[in-house]
Every structure is written in structure tokens, then in C-alpha cells.
Write a protein that holds these residues in place. Structure first.
Motif, PDB file in Angstrom:
ATOM      1  N   ALA A  12      -8.108  -3.697  -3.040  1.00 13.23           N
ATOM      2  CA  ALA A  12      -6.800  -2.632  -2.437  1.00 13.23           C
ATOM      3  C   ALA A  12      -5.568  -3.043  -2.971  1.00 13.23           C
ATOM      4  O   ALA A  12      -5.362  -2.091  -3.923  1.00 13.23           O
ATOM      5  N   ASP A  13      -5.766  -3.900  -3.388  1.00  8.33           N
ATOM      6  CA  ASP A  13      -4.325  -5.053  -3.845  1.00  8.33           C
ATOM      7  C   ASP A  13      -4.531  -4.197  -5.526  1.00  8.33           C
ATOM      8  O   ASP A  13      -2.779  -3.916  -5.469  1.00  8.33           O
ATOM      9  N   GLN A  14      -4.818  -4.126  -5.963  1.00 13.75           N
ATOM     10  CA  GLN A  14      -5.283  -4.009  -7.676  1.00 13.75           C
ATOM     11  C   GLN A  14      -5.697  -2.684  -7.830  1.00 13.75           C
ATOM     12  O   GLN A  14      -5.028  -2.190  -7.949  1.00 13.75           O
ATOM     13  N   VAL A  15      -6.336  -2.076  -6.849  1.00 20.63           N
ATOM     14  CA  VAL A  15      -6.668  -0.731  -7.558  1.00 20.63           C
ATOM     15  C   VAL A  15      -5.547   0.093  -6.073  1.00 20.63           C
ATOM     16  O   VAL A  15      -5.135   1.403  -6.432  1.00 20.63           O
ATOM     17  N   GLY A  16      -5.146  -0.201  -5.011  1.00 19.49           N
ATOM     18  CA  GLY A  16      -4.291   0.913  -4.063  1.00 19.49           C
ATOM     19  C   GLY A  16      -2.908   0.984  -5.012  1.00 19.49           C
ATOM     20  O   GLY A  16      -2.294   2.244  -4.871  1.00 19.49           O
ATOM     21  N   PRO A  17      -2.555   0.278  -4.862  1.00 20.97           N
ATOM     22  CA  PRO A  17      -0.772   0.676  -5.767  1.00 20.97           C
ATOM     23  C   PRO A  17      -1.764   1.893  -7.675  1.00 20.97           C
ATOM     24  O   PRO A  17      -0.656   2.713  -7.251  1.00 20.97           O
ATOM     25  N   ALA A  18      -2.735   2.200  -7.438  1.00 17.16           N
ATOM     26  CA  ALA A  18      -2.547   3.098  -8.927  1.00 17.16           C
ATOM     27  C   ALA A  18      -2.976   3.997  -7.973  1.00 17.16           C
ATOM     28  O   ALA A  18      -2.904   5.390  -8.602  1.00 17.16           O
ATOM     29  N   ALA A  19      -3.988   4.298  -6.917  1.00 20.31           N
ATOM     30  CA  ALA A  19      -3.821   5.105  -5.806  1.00 20.31           C
ATOM     31  C   ALA A  19      -2.861   5.870  -5.232  1.00 20.31           C
ATOM     32  O   ALA A  19      -2.699   7.817  -5.797  1.00 20.31           O
ATOM     33  N   GLN A  20      -1.722   5.179  -4.663  1.00 16.79           N
ATOM     34  CA  GLN A  20      -0.248   5.219  -4.477  1.00 16.79           C
ATOM     35  C   GLN A  20       0.666   6.620  -5.669  1.00 16.79           C
ATOM     36  O   GLN A  20       0.652   7.162  -5.378  1.00 16.79           O
ATOM     37  N   LYS A  21       0.223   6.473  -6.831  1.00 17.12           N
ATOM     38  CA  LYS A  21       0.733   7.127  -8.270  1.00 17.12           C
ATOM     39  C   LYS A  21       0.671   7.481  -7.933  1.00 17.12           C
ATOM     40  O   LYS A  21       1.217   9.214  -8.463  1.00 17.12           O
ATOM     41  N   ALA A  22      -1.184   8.058  -7.892  1.00 19.16           N
ATOM     42  CA  ALA A  22      -1.362   9.581  -7.477  1.00 19.16           C
ATOM     43  C   ALA A  22      -0.983  10.332  -7.120  1.00 19.16           C
ATOM     44  O   ALA A  22      -1.126  11.519  -6.935  1.00 19.16           O
ATOM     45  N   VAL A  23      -0.651   9.598  -5.471  1.00 18.04           N
ATOM     46  CA  VAL A  23      -0.107  10.547  -4.683  1.00 18.04           C
ATOM     47  C   VAL A  23       0.969  11.060  -4.540  1.00 18.04           C
ATOM     48  O   VAL A  23       1.739  11.980  -4.806  1.00 18.04           O
ATOM     49  N   TYR A  57      -0.857   3.060   1.259  1.00 14.37           N
ATOM     50  CA  TYR A  57      -0.845   3.388   0.208  1.00 14.37           C
ATOM     51  C   TYR A  57      -0.632   5.443  -0.077  1.00 14.37           C
ATOM     52  O   TYR A  57      -0.823   5.499  -0.900  1.00 14.37           O
ATOM     53  N   LYS A  58      -0.516   5.360   0.955  1.00 10.36           N
ATOM     54  CA  LYS A  58      -0.400   6.504   1.079  1.00 10.36           C
ATOM     55  C   LYS A  58      -0.977   7.104   1.097  1.00 10.36           C
ATOM     56  O   LYS A  58      -1.069   8.854   1.099  1.00 10.36           O
ATOM     57  N   ILE A  59      -2.161   7.086   1.258  1.00  9.59           N
ATOM     58  CA  ILE A  59      -3.385   8.575   1.139  1.00  9.59           C
ATOM     59  C   ILE A  59      -3.728   8.655   2.041  1.00  9.59           C
ATOM     60  O   ILE A  59      -3.608   8.143   3.858  1.00  9.59           O
ATOM     61  N   PRO A  60      -3.592  10.510   2.289  1.00 12.66           N
ATOM     62  CA  PRO A  60      -4.111  10.573   3.764  1.00 12.66           C
ATOM     63  C   PRO A  60      -5.289  10.817   4.351  1.00 12.66           C
ATOM     64  O   PRO A  60      -4.827  11.000   5.669  1.00 12.66           O
TER      65      PRO A  60
END
Length: 326
Positions: free
Chosen positions: A110-121, A140-143
């Protein structure tokens, strides 16, 4: 926390059916009239980005479920994977750059991939997490999240082992740094305190077999080997035979071979997180959001497990395992 999630499968099916009815369905599947998506001739492209490790049959079920949902809903599914955290994050960024309609992502790292997913959001791309990251996705604001509560699953396994006689357990972790796998072993230890973790390289099954076998020879007091994936369970069975150990094998996750070993008593039980359902619901939930504005789970995780598979229900489940849907 779990009350919302445990309504998962039945309610999700009802929500999905209701949305499909509202959209209008053909005998071939896919919306025909009102709710956007295929209704307007638009075929959505959804990216699924996972931390799949090559050779792990678990992911065949994730992909089978995702592809079935894509077929049912006329979705163009773009699947990619990398077991290295930085590379998986890059795959998420690639999906953003290609302007996909939605993204489903696992958060084992999560520490590495989460910020990228948050960019998508942040870019306005509907995004769901599944399989890994139940305690991190909201950060990471993923609903939406679809998966098992790994700590609860581990505790449930430990309780079942304690009730069957207790002793000492070896919990085999096949991916170093995976928060989901570490959570499983931590959960086991909460209800089965005499649990020791053993790190192995899941991509090298002969090495896994040797490492487990050496540990069983070194410590004959081990009464349970807990594996966190079906291929590792099969390696553990061979290790047990080679070492002459009397330890019982239990596992997380299921495949056709493990189902057979549960039937013949070689493996005591499996804790199943229903990966086929995870893959299917990750795609379907994005489609529902894109075509009908739906959000599932009320901000809470939608649970697909833990679900025990043992000698009480294996006869029915084995046929589905053979089809790669369970």
C-alpha cells in the motif's frame, strides 16, 4: 466495521440485478437501453492492476471472475500485474495516462501503490481496491473495497486449530512484505499463540519444499503447518512426507488439487476468500458506478471471506474448484 461488509454477496447480487433491470437486459447480457455504458453504444475500458506473482494459480480465479464480468457487461478489460511494488505503481500510472474509464487495484504494498491509486481518484477515474489493503484503502480516498478480512480469517483459522487439539504452528509466508499475508499469520497467532512465521520464496516451489522440510525436521513438536496459498500447501504436503513429520496441513485459498486433498484428508481445511467473486465484483462495481452512479458497501469493506472449506462441504465445492471458479 464488519456489519456492512458481511451483507456482501447477497446484497451485491440484488444491487447488480436491480441496476441491470433498470438499464434493460438482453439475453446476451449487457444493458440495452437507459443507464449509459453499452446503452449508448459505449464500451468502457477498465484496468485491473495486481501484484500477481508468476506461477501462483490463485490469480487464475481473480482473472476468471474479472473476465466473466467483462464479458457479461461488454467491458474491455485490461489486466496487468507486477509483484514488485514500484513496478505495480507504474502500471497504475500507465492506466491513468491511457485514460481508462475505471481502475481496480490490489494494495498488497500500500505505501508504494496507494499514492498512485490516489492519483487516479484525484483525476476523476472511478477506482476500487480489492484482495489486499482492507486497512489502507480509505487512506488513499478509494471508496470501495472487495475482499476478505485477513486478520479475522487468521483468527478463525487459529480458533479452529485450537479446537482440534492445539500445539505449535508454523505459518509460511511466501511473499515478503505483503501486508495481507502478514495479517493472516498475525491473526492466527492471536488465537493460536504458539505460532512461528517462516519466510519462503513462493516463486521457487522446490526451495519452499526444502525450507519447510528442514524446519519440520529441526522441530518435531510442530503440530500444524499453515500455508497462505494453495501451491504452498501442496509443497508443504511433500515436505511433511519427506521429513516424516506428523504435522497437519491447513491452508488459505483453494485450487482443484487442494480440494482433492481436503477430500482425502491430507489437508484439514482451507480458509477461502473467494477470489473469483473478488475479480467479478471489482469489475461489476466499476461498471455500476460508471453506468448508474452506484457505490457499494457504504464506505465499508465488502467481505468475500473468510469461508471455510472442509470435509463438511468439500463435495459440493470441489466441482466448482475444478472449473476454476472457487
Amino acid at each position: 466495521m464488519f456489519r456492512h461488509g458481511k451483507r456482501s454477496i447477497g446484497l451485491l447480487a440484488a444491487v447488480a440485478c436491480a441496476a441491470l433491470v433498470a438499464a434493460g437486459c438482453s439475453s446476451q447480457g449487457g444493458a440495452q437501453s437507459q443507464a449509459g455504458g453499452t446503452a449508448q453504444g459505449q464500451r468502457y475500458t477498465i484496468a485491473m492492476v495486481t501484484h500477481e506473482q508468476p506461477g501462483d494459480s490463485f490469480w487464475d480465479k481473480i482473472r476468471a471472475g474479472a473476465q466473466q464480468a467483462a464479458t457479461d457487461l461488454n467491458v474491455d478489460l485490461k489486466y496487468s500485474n507486477n509483484n514488485a511494488a514500484g513496478d505495480q505503481a507504474t502500471l497504475v500510472q500507465n492506466a491513468i495516462d491511457s485514460k481508462v474509464a475505471g481502475i481496480a487495484v490490489t494494495l498488497a504494498y500500500a505505501d508504494q501503490v496507494g499514492p498512485a491509486a490516489q492519483k487516479a481518484v484525484a483525476a476523476g477515474i472511478p477506482t476500487v481496491a480489492f484482495n489486499s489493503g482492507i486497512n489502507e484503502y480509505q487512506k488513499y480516498k478509494i471508496p470501495m473495497y472487495f475482499g476478505s478480512d485477513e486478520d479475522l480469517a487468521g483468527q478463525s483459522a487459529g480458533t479452529k486449530m485450537t479446537q482440534a487439539g492445539g500445539g505449535k504452528a508454523l505459518c509460511v509466508v511466501q511473499e515478503q512484505g505483503s501486508v495481507a499475508l502478514e495479517a493472516r499469520c498475525a491473526g492466527v497467532k492471536k488465537t493460536f499463540p504458539a505460532t512461528e512465521n517462516l519466510q519462503v520464496n513462493g516463486a521457487d516451489l522446490p526451495s519452499v519444499q526444502q525450507t519447510i522440510g528442514a524446519k519440520l525436521q529441526q522441530d518435531p513438536s510442530i503440530t500444524y503447518v499453515v500455508t497462505l496459498g494453495a501451491p504452498i500447501a501442496l509443497a508443504a504436503l511433500q515436505s511433511k512426507t519427506d521429513s516424516g513429520s506428523q504435522a497437519k496441513v491447513v491452508t488459505f485459498d483453494l485450487n482443484a488439487d487442494v480440494a482433492k486433498d481436503i477430500q482425502n484428508g491430507s489437508i484439514q481445511f482451507s480458509i477461502d476468500q473467494q477470489p473469483y467473486v473478488q475479480g467479478y465484483m471489482a469489475v461489476q462495481s466499476l461498471w455500476l458506478n460508471l453506468t448508474n452512479g452506484n457505490d457499494l458497501g457504504g464506505g465499508k469493506p465488502v467481505l468475500t471471506g473468510p469461508s471455510f472449506v472442509d470435509n463438511t462441504n468439500i463435495t459440493k465445492i470441489a466441482e466448482y474448484a475444478a472449473k476454476n471458479t472457487r
